[in-house]
Design a protein around this motif. Structure first.
Motif, short mmCIF file in Angstrom:
data_model
loop_
_atom_site.label_atom_id
_atom_site.label_comp_id
_atom_site.label_asym_id
_atom_site.label_seq_id
_atom_site.Cartn_x
_atom_site.Cartn_y
_atom_site.Cartn_z
N ASN A 85 -18.41 41.81 0.47
CA ASN A 85 -18.76 40.55 -0.18
C ASN A 85 -18.66 39.41 0.84
O ASN A 85 -17.59 39.12 1.36
CB ASN A 85 -17.82 40.29 -1.36
N HIS A 86 -19.79 38.76 1.10
CA HIS A 86 -19.82 37.67 2.07
C HIS A 86 -19.89 36.29 1.42
O HIS A 86 -20.03 35.29 2.12
CB HIS A 86 -21.03 37.84 2.99
N PHE A 87 -19.82 36.23 0.10
CA PHE A 87 -19.95 34.95 -0.59
C PHE A 87 -18.61 34.24 -0.71
O PHE A 87 -17.57 34.87 -0.87
CB PHE A 87 -20.54 35.15 -1.99
N GLN A 88 -18.68 32.92 -0.65
CA GLN A 88 -17.51 32.07 -0.86
C GLN A 88 -17.91 30.90 -1.74
O GLN A 88 -19.07 30.47 -1.73
CB GLN A 88 -16.99 31.54 0.49
N GLU B 106 -13.04 22.81 -10.49
CA GLU B 106 -13.08 22.58 -11.93
C GLU B 106 -14.51 22.36 -12.41
O GLU B 106 -14.80 22.49 -13.60
CB GLU B 106 -12.21 21.38 -12.29
N GLN B 107 -15.40 22.02 -11.50
CA GLN B 107 -16.80 21.76 -11.84
C GLN B 107 -17.45 22.99 -12.47
O GLN B 107 -18.34 22.87 -13.32
CB GLN B 107 -17.58 21.35 -10.59
N ILE B 108 -17.04 24.19 -12.04
CA ILE B 108 -17.69 25.41 -12.52
C ILE B 108 -16.81 26.23 -13.46
O ILE B 108 -17.26 27.25 -13.98
CB ILE B 108 -18.14 26.29 -11.34
N LYS B 109 -15.59 25.78 -13.70
CA LYS B 109 -14.71 26.54 -14.57
C LYS B 109 -15.25 26.56 -15.99
O LYS B 109 -15.66 25.54 -16.54
CB LYS B 109 -13.30 25.93 -14.56
N ALA C 192 -14.38 35.12 -10.32
CA ALA C 192 -13.04 34.89 -9.76
C ALA C 192 -12.71 33.41 -9.70
O ALA C 192 -11.53 33.03 -9.74
CB ALA C 192 -12.95 35.50 -8.37
N ALA C 193 -13.74 32.56 -9.64
CA ALA C 193 -13.54 31.11 -9.61
C ALA C 193 -13.42 30.50 -10.99
O ALA C 193 -13.24 29.29 -11.12
CB ALA C 193 -14.69 30.45 -8.85
N GLY C 194 -13.54 31.35 -12.04
CA GLY C 194 -13.32 30.86 -13.39
C GLY C 194 -14.57 30.63 -14.21
O GLY C 194 -14.48 30.06 -15.32
N ALA D 72 -22.11 38.07 -5.68
CA ALA D 72 -22.13 36.65 -6.04
C ALA D 72 -21.49 36.44 -7.41
O ALA D 72 -20.70 35.49 -7.61
CB ALA D 72 -23.56 36.12 -6.03
N ALA D 73 -21.81 37.32 -8.36
CA ALA D 73 -21.24 37.20 -9.71
C ALA D 73 -19.73 37.38 -9.67
O ALA D 73 -18.99 36.62 -10.33
CB ALA D 73 -21.88 38.24 -10.62
N GLU D 74 -19.25 38.35 -8.92
CA GLU D 74 -17.80 38.58 -8.83
C GLU D 74 -17.09 37.37 -8.24
O GLU D 74 -15.99 37.00 -8.68
CB GLU D 74 -17.55 39.83 -7.97
#
Length: 229
Positions: free
Chosen positions: A177-180, A187-190, A216-218, A210-212
């Motif tokens: 996984n290379h996405f960050q 909080e913008q995407i939670k 993980a970011a909420g 990307a979905a994972e």
């Protein structure tokens, strides 16, 4: 206007109303003959998990394997079959750098996304720095017309690593996984609904990475739409 694919002159009738109000008539970029060589996926008989063209809405074997591995919700919707004609188009558009070919599908793809989407945010999959340097454009955002997307992901890949297009199927599935997450305020995407946008769904490994990352970011739900499958 010449067809972007066969370069023949496109001849089309202009209704009287379009002569009075020309903005109502959009100039065609691709002739009907060329467009007819691409095959749309019938939503009523495609896999409900990934959008694969098939004879029923049952989960395809690939999606059954994914469901056995993961515990999160993810589905993909696709517009066209990734057949020989589409592969040639993608080769010319992405790898030969013919950026003007984005106009072949930008309108119909954007309309498809707008009709399907109930998400809080549209997110076009990013490309890594090396691809930016060699290609000069993001092939996904090139296919989007008048759609507002946000940049909440970035991709970091080792310079000596193969591109996904250079890998065989088993290599794609083993890709790290290379996405960050790339937002100033997480909080913008939670608890938000995210719709990922990409050009091609092959194994699904990249989109699922990307979905994972987003889960993980909420994020509450993550789904995707691709031009082809």
């Amino acid at each position: 206007m010449q067809c972007l694919l066969c370069h023949r002159q496109i001849r089309e009738a202009w209704p009287l109303g379009s002569l009075i109000l020309p903005q109502r008539k959009r100039i065609s970029t691709t002739c009907a003959e060329c467009l007819g060589t691409f095959h749309k996926i019938r939503l009523k008989t495609s896999c409900v998990g990934c959008g694969r063209h098939q004879g029923s809405k049952n989960l395809c074997q690939d999606c059954q394997k994914w469901q056995a591995k993961v515990n999160y919700h993810f589905v993909n919707h696709a517009l066209y079959q990734y057949d020989a004609t589409m592969k040639q188009y993608m080769h010319d558009y992405k790898f030969q750098g013919h950026y003007q070919l984005r106009h072949v599908f930008a309108r119909v793809f954007s309309q498809f996304i707008a009709a399907q989407s109930k998400a809080d945010y549209l997110v076009a999959l990013p490309i890594d720095d090396q691809t930016w340097q060699t290609r000069g454009f993001n092939q996904v955002t090139g296919l989007l017309e008048d759609l507002q997307t946000i940049e909440i992901l970035n991709m970091k890949r080792n310079a000596d690593e193969k591109r996904q297009s250079q890998k065989k199927r088993h290599e794609r599935l083993k890709t790290s996984n290379h996405f960050q997450i790339d937002v100033e305020c997480p909080e913008q995407i939670k608890d938000k609904q995210i719709l990922l946008l990409d050009d091609v769904y092959t194994t699904g490994r990249t989109l699922r990475h990307a979905a994972e990352t987003l889960y993980a970011a909420g994020c509450r739900t993550v789904e995707s739409i691709t031009l082809c499958r």
